[in-house]
Design a protein around this motif. Structure first.
Motif, PDB file in Angstrom:
ATOM      1  N   THR A 245      -4.290  -0.311  11.751  1.00  0.00           N
ATOM      2  CA  THR A 245      -4.707   1.024  11.890  1.00  0.00           C
ATOM      3  C   THR A 245      -6.209   0.932  10.960  1.00  0.00           C
ATOM      4  OG1 THR A 245      -3.668   2.154  11.526  1.00  0.00           O
ATOM      5  CG2 THR A 245      -3.449   1.949  14.042  1.00  0.00           C
ATOM      6  N   ARG A 246      -5.776   0.962  10.446  1.00  0.00           N
ATOM      7  CA  ARG A 246      -5.952   1.024   8.656  1.00  0.00           C
ATOM      8  C   ARG A 246      -6.321   2.288   8.199  1.00  0.00           C
ATOM      9  NH1 ARG A 246      -7.607  -4.415  11.187  1.00  0.00           N
ATOM     10  NH2 ARG A 246      -8.903  -5.078   9.584  1.00  0.00           N
ATOM     11  N   PRO A 307       3.431 -13.095  -3.674  1.00  0.00           N
ATOM     12  CA  PRO A 307       3.244 -14.068  -4.742  1.00  0.00           C
ATOM     13  C   PRO A 307       3.662 -13.714  -6.180  1.00  0.00           C
ATOM     14  CG  PRO A 307       3.136 -16.050  -2.834  1.00  0.00           C
ATOM     15  CD  PRO A 307       3.071 -13.817  -2.540  1.00  0.00           C
ATOM     16  N   PRO A 308       3.584 -13.835  -7.271  1.00  0.00           N
ATOM     17  CA  PRO A 308       3.263 -13.063  -8.407  1.00  0.00           C
ATOM     18  C   PRO A 308       1.536 -13.032  -8.697  1.00  0.00           C
ATOM     19  CG  PRO A 308       5.134 -13.548  -8.640  1.00  0.00           C
ATOM     20  CD  PRO A 308       4.731 -14.097  -7.645  1.00  0.00           C
ATOM     21  N   GLY A 309       1.238 -12.543  -9.020  1.00  0.00           N
ATOM     22  CA  GLY A 309      -0.303 -13.122  -9.280  1.00  0.00           C
ATOM     23  C   GLY A 309      -1.094 -13.774  -8.408  1.00  0.00           C
ATOM     24  N   THR A 310      -0.953 -12.856  -7.540  1.00  0.00           N
ATOM     25  CA  THR A 310      -2.145 -13.418  -5.353  1.00  0.00           C
ATOM     26  C   THR A 310      -2.576 -11.787  -4.699  1.00  0.00           C
ATOM     27  OG1 THR A 310      -0.083 -14.079  -4.167  1.00  0.00           O
ATOM     28  CG2 THR A 310      -1.164 -15.780  -5.618  1.00  0.00           C
ATOM     29  N   PRO A 311      -2.563 -11.484  -5.539  1.00  0.00           N
ATOM     30  CA  PRO A 311      -3.769  -9.760  -5.194  1.00  0.00           C
ATOM     31  C   PRO A 311      -4.023 -10.180  -3.167  1.00  0.00           C
ATOM     32  CG  PRO A 311      -5.280 -10.328  -6.393  1.00  0.00           C
ATOM     33  CD  PRO A 311      -3.554 -11.357  -6.845  1.00  0.00           C
ATOM     34  N   TRP A 312      -4.442 -11.670  -3.437  1.00  0.00           N
ATOM     35  CA  TRP A 312      -5.563 -11.722  -2.009  1.00  0.00           C
ATOM     36  C   TRP A 312      -4.769 -11.475  -1.074  1.00  0.00           C
ATOM     37  CZ3 TRP A 312      -5.580 -14.890  -6.083  1.00  0.00           C
ATOM     38  CH2 TRP A 312      -4.601 -15.545  -6.372  1.00  0.00           C
ATOM     39  N   ASN A 313      -3.388 -11.857  -0.819  1.00  0.00           N
ATOM     40  CA  ASN A 313      -2.326 -11.685  -0.268  1.00  0.00           C
ATOM     41  C   ASN A 313      -1.893 -10.730   0.087  1.00  0.00           C
ATOM     42  OD1 ASN A 313      -1.784 -15.275   0.074  1.00  0.00           O
ATOM     43  ND2 ASN A 313      -0.286 -14.845  -1.746  1.00  0.00           N
ATOM     44  N   ASN A 314      -2.349  -9.596  -0.070  1.00  0.00           N
ATOM     45  CA  ASN A 314      -2.097  -8.131   0.024  1.00  0.00           C
ATOM     46  C   ASN A 314      -3.492  -7.902   0.428  1.00  0.00           C
ATOM     47  OD1 ASN A 314      -0.727  -6.082   0.927  1.00  0.00           O
ATOM     48  ND2 ASN A 314      -0.191  -5.020  -1.145  1.00  0.00           N
ATOM     49  N   GLY A 315      -4.197  -8.565   0.721  1.00  0.00           N
ATOM     50  CA  GLY A 315      -6.024  -8.395   0.973  1.00  0.00           C
ATOM     51  C   GLY A 315      -6.418  -6.433   1.374  1.00  0.00           C
ATOM     52  N   PHE A 316      -5.873  -5.792   2.518  1.00  0.00           N
ATOM     53  CA  PHE A 316      -5.749  -4.658   3.495  1.00  0.00           C
ATOM     54  C   PHE A 316      -5.531  -3.303   2.440  1.00  0.00           C
ATOM     55  CE2 PHE A 316      -4.826  -7.736   7.025  1.00  0.00           C
ATOM     56  CZ  PHE A 316      -5.509  -7.447   7.441  1.00  0.00           C
ATOM     57  N   ILE A 317      -4.686  -3.774   2.044  1.00  0.00           N
ATOM     58  CA  ILE A 317      -4.709  -2.935   0.418  1.00  0.00           C
ATOM     59  C   ILE A 317      -5.485  -2.564  -0.572  1.00  0.00           C
ATOM     60  CG2 ILE A 317      -2.515  -3.872  -1.189  1.00  0.00           C
ATOM     61  CD1 ILE A 317      -2.860  -0.090  -0.074  1.00  0.00           C
ATOM     62  N   GLU A 318      -5.502  -4.265  -0.711  1.00  0.00           N
ATOM     63  CA  GLU A 318      -6.472  -4.327  -2.126  1.00  0.00           C
ATOM     64  C   GLU A 318      -7.652  -3.362  -1.445  1.00  0.00           C
ATOM     65  OE1 GLU A 318      -6.050  -5.407  -5.033  1.00  0.00           O
ATOM     66  OE2 GLU A 318      -3.510  -5.702  -4.410  1.00  0.00           O
ATOM     67  N   SER A 319      -8.525  -3.939  -0.902  1.00  0.00           N
ATOM     68  CA  SER A 319      -9.753  -3.688   0.497  1.00  0.00           C
ATOM     69  C   SER A 319      -9.584  -2.114   0.679  1.00  0.00           C
ATOM     70  CB  SER A 319     -10.094  -4.051   2.068  1.00  0.00           C
ATOM     71  OG  SER A 319     -11.231  -3.614   2.215  1.00  0.00           O
ATOM     72  N   PHE A 320      -8.670  -1.269   0.451  1.00  0.00           N
ATOM     73  CA  PHE A 320      -8.384  -0.070   0.821  1.00  0.00           C
ATOM     74  C   PHE A 320      -8.859   0.717  -0.435  1.00  0.00           C
ATOM     75  CE2 PHE A 320      -6.288   4.051  -0.037  1.00  0.00           C
ATOM     76  CZ  PHE A 320      -7.221   4.383   0.940  1.00  0.00           C
ATOM     77  N   ASN A 321      -7.888  -0.268  -1.896  1.00  0.00           N
ATOM     78  CA  ASN A 321      -7.938   0.661  -3.359  1.00  0.00           C
ATOM     79  C   ASN A 321      -9.323   0.208  -3.839  1.00  0.00           C
ATOM     80  OD1 ASN A 321      -5.820   0.949  -3.445  1.00  0.00           O
ATOM     81  ND2 ASN A 321      -5.034  -0.645  -4.202  1.00  0.00           N
ATOM     82  N   ARG A 322      -9.773  -0.553  -3.767  1.00  0.00           N
ATOM     83  CA  ARG A 322     -11.040  -1.201  -4.168  1.00  0.00           C
ATOM     84  C   ARG A 322     -12.357   0.038  -3.650  1.00  0.00           C
ATOM     85  NH1 ARG A 322     -16.036  -2.565  -1.822  1.00  0.00           N
ATOM     86  NH2 ARG A 322     -15.364  -2.792  -0.269  1.00  0.00           N
ATOM     87  N   ARG A 323     -12.707   0.418  -2.947  1.00  0.00           N
ATOM     88  CA  ARG A 323     -13.522   1.267  -2.012  1.00  0.00           C
ATOM     89  C   ARG A 323     -12.834   2.736  -2.633  1.00  0.00           C
ATOM     90  NH1 ARG A 323     -12.045   0.708   3.115  1.00  0.00           N
ATOM     91  NH2 ARG A 323     -14.298  -0.910   3.493  1.00  0.00           N
ATOM     92  N   LEU A 324     -11.775   3.444  -2.700  1.00  0.00           N
ATOM     93  CA  LEU A 324     -11.359   4.090  -3.328  1.00  0.00           C
ATOM     94  C   LEU A 324     -11.770   4.740  -4.950  1.00  0.00           C
ATOM     95  CD1 LEU A 324     -10.020   7.017  -3.373  1.00  0.00           C
ATOM     96  CD2 LEU A 324      -7.718   5.219  -4.283  1.00  0.00           C
ATOM     97  N   ALA A 359     -14.717  -4.138  11.815  1.00  0.00           N
ATOM     98  CA  ALA A 359     -12.843  -4.767  12.545  1.00  0.00           C
ATOM     99  C   ALA A 359     -12.361  -3.712  13.547  1.00  0.00           C
ATOM    100  CB  ALA A 359     -12.337  -4.868  11.858  1.00  0.00           C
ATOM    101  N   LEU A 360     -12.401  -2.208  13.994  1.00  0.00           N
ATOM    102  CA  LEU A 360     -11.868  -1.838  14.856  1.00  0.00           C
ATOM    103  C   LEU A 360     -13.087  -1.412  15.455  1.00  0.00           C
ATOM    104  CD1 LEU A 360      -9.881   0.961  12.340  1.00  0.00           C
ATOM    105  CD2 LEU A 360      -8.981  -1.090  13.371  1.00  0.00           C
ATOM    106  N   ALA A 366      -8.189   7.042  12.931  1.00  0.00           N
ATOM    107  CA  ALA A 366      -7.656   7.795  13.711  1.00  0.00           C
ATOM    108  C   ALA A 366      -8.213   8.063  14.756  1.00  0.00           C
ATOM    109  CB  ALA A 366      -7.582   9.263  13.113  1.00  0.00           C
ATOM    110  N   GLU A 367      -9.467   7.406  15.558  1.00  0.00           N
ATOM    111  CA  GLU A 367      -9.902   7.337  16.881  1.00  0.00           C
ATOM    112  C   GLU A 367      -9.500   6.024  17.555  1.00  0.00           C
ATOM    113  OE1 GLU A 367     -14.248   9.332  16.868  1.00  0.00           O
ATOM    114  OE2 GLU A 367     -14.362   7.029  16.414  1.00  0.00           O
ATOM    115  N   TYR A 368      -9.061   4.329  16.538  1.00  0.00           N
ATOM    116  CA  TYR A 368      -8.383   3.385  16.731  1.00  0.00           C
ATOM    117  C   TYR A 368      -6.511   4.169  17.314  1.00  0.00           C
ATOM    118  CZ  TYR A 368      -6.992  -1.552  17.236  1.00  0.00           C
ATOM    119  OH  TYR A 368      -6.265  -2.432  18.090  1.00  0.00           O
ATOM    120  N   ALA A 369      -6.077   4.570  16.387  1.00  0.00           N
ATOM    121  CA  ALA A 369      -4.883   4.831  15.827  1.00  0.00           C
ATOM    122  C   ALA A 369      -4.414   5.544  17.464  1.00  0.00           C
ATOM    123  CB  ALA A 369      -4.537   5.565  15.060  1.00  0.00           C
ATOM    124  N   ALA A 370      -5.200   6.674  17.986  1.00  0.00           N
ATOM    125  CA  ALA A 370      -5.614   7.785  18.992  1.00  0.00           C
ATOM    126  C   ALA A 370      -5.302   6.691  20.481  1.00  0.00           C
ATOM    127  CB  ALA A 370      -5.903   8.739  19.323  1.00  0.00           C
TER     128      ALA A 370
END
Length: 384
Positions: A245-246, A307-324, A359-360, A366-370
């Motif tokens: 849901t992001r 795996p250590p040193g591979t932040p692209w494997n956690n791309g959703f939270i990395e994208s959110f952190n970049r926006r933040l 993507a939603l 919030a709207e998508y989750a509802a």
């Protein structure tokens, strides 16, 4: 007693928000009395708030004002020099294509090098009548004047957004039926493009079993990032999102975050959200591999370490952190930990309620989750 009973008690968070609003009004040229009237408080109250929460005293404020004025003058001088360099690059052979660019080149040659209009037009290759005719965007007859002004205002408020998100705000928030291609054209004509950084792509191989976030409460991604207050002290921020849901689920801003503090906050989120997810995805940071977190997640929620040193494997939270980082942290200077908590918390709340994700289907998280009715179908997924 009646006067005291009628006075409004402001919380610390409300005071921080009003001080930030006062800074915005001051930037528009309003006086201190006008700002106090706009905020519904007295000038004395405003003075006391700034002494208590502004982070500087009167002498430091005067010195800071002088430094800001000097910095503004230096920035103007630097901007003028950069404009001249850009114009010199622009008149290089093969780069001047549009009439608007040729007009800018002529203006530069006239103002910087003192050339006559006739000779500057001849050098650039632009007819003098074309140079003198104003584009439709600069005339009162331009039918898109209102839309251009709205886009400029939107780009000023949301400096990290592109034309697609501006179009989504027009279509779904403002109710306008404007075409996306037209918004793109006006966005480019107004010079509102955001330069996108494209990092080098790498091929990584995860050692964890693949887990697809095909429904809500399946995969929650967790990560930390750092900032600092103006006194140089660290500010640590913990964020967690639902990969399907992001939605932003965790708001934790402290000087230091221990594993025990993280476990306590996760327990609160699990209670509010009606239980834990199937999987927590995270990196190999010290808080993530701690014994306290391992015990907390045992027999309740699976843990998937990238795996250590591979932040692209956690791309959703990395994208959110970049926006933040780009839309909140880089645009603010924290005078206190309280201010950081308030502003970052407001940003995460606005992300859930206002950020329309392509993507939603351009719904907010919030709207998508509802509306979402997806259920999890485990495929090649071992969740203990």
């Amino acid at each position: 007693m009646s006067d005291m009973a009628g006075r409004k008690r402001h919380s610390a968070e409300e005071i921080v928000r009003k001080l930030r609003r006062a800074d915005e009004l001051a930037a528009t040229g309003m006086s201190g009395e006008e700002i106090a009237a706009e905020l519904g408080i007295s000038a004395a109250t405003m003075y006391n708030w700034r002494r208590q929460y502004g982070g500087v005293d009167t002498d430091a404020a005067k010195e800071l004002k002088e430094l800001r004025e000097q910095n503004a003058r230096l920035k103007r001088l630097l901007a003028d020099a950069e404009l001249e360099k850009d114009a010199l690059r622009e008149i290089a052979p093969g780069k001047i294509l549009s009439p608007a660019a040729r007009r800018r080149a002529v203006d530069m040659l006239k103002q910087v090098m003192g050339m006559s209009e006739r000779f500057a037009c001849k050098v650039v290759g632009l007819h003098r009548s074309t140079y003198r005719r104003l584009p439709a965007a600069q005339t009162q007859a331009d039918p898109d004047t209102g839309l251009r002004a709205w886009l400029r205002s939107y780009a000023t408020k949301h400096q990290g957004h592109g034309f697609r998100r501006a179009w989504a705000a027009l279509r779904f928030d403002e109710g306008s039926q404007v075409n996306k291609k037209k918004v793109h054209r006006l966005w480019r004509e107004e010079g509102l493009q955001v330069r996108e950084h494209s990092p080098r792509k790498r091929a990584g191989c995860s050692s964890a079993s693949p887990v697809d976030a095909d429904a809500p409460k399946v995969v929650w991604a967790l990560d930390f990032q750092f900032d600092s207050t103006v006194d140089g002290r660290a500010v640590k921020i913990a964020s967690m999102i639902d990969e399907h849901t992001r939605e932003s689920l965790l708001h934790l801003v402290e000087r230091s975050i221990t594993a025990e503090k993280l476990v306590a906050e996760l327990e609160k989120v699990f209670t509010v959200r009606g239980g834990p997810p199937k999987v927590l995805r995270m990196d190999n940071g010290p808080e993530m591999i701690s014994h306290a977190l391992q015990q907390f997640c045992s027999d309740r929620v699976g843990i998937v370490y990238i795996p250590p040193g591979t932040p692209w494997n956690n791309g959703f939270i990395e994208s959110f952190n970049r926006r933040l980082r780009s839309e909140c942290l880089n645009r603010n200077h924290w005078t206190s930990l309280l201010e950081a908590r308030v502003v970052i918390g407001d940003f995460k709340l606005e992300h859930n309620r206002r950020h329309r994700h392509s993507a939603l289907g351009y719904l907010t998280p919030a709207e998508y989750a509802a509306r979402c009715s997806h259920t999890h179908h485990p495929v090649a997924c071992d969740i203990n």
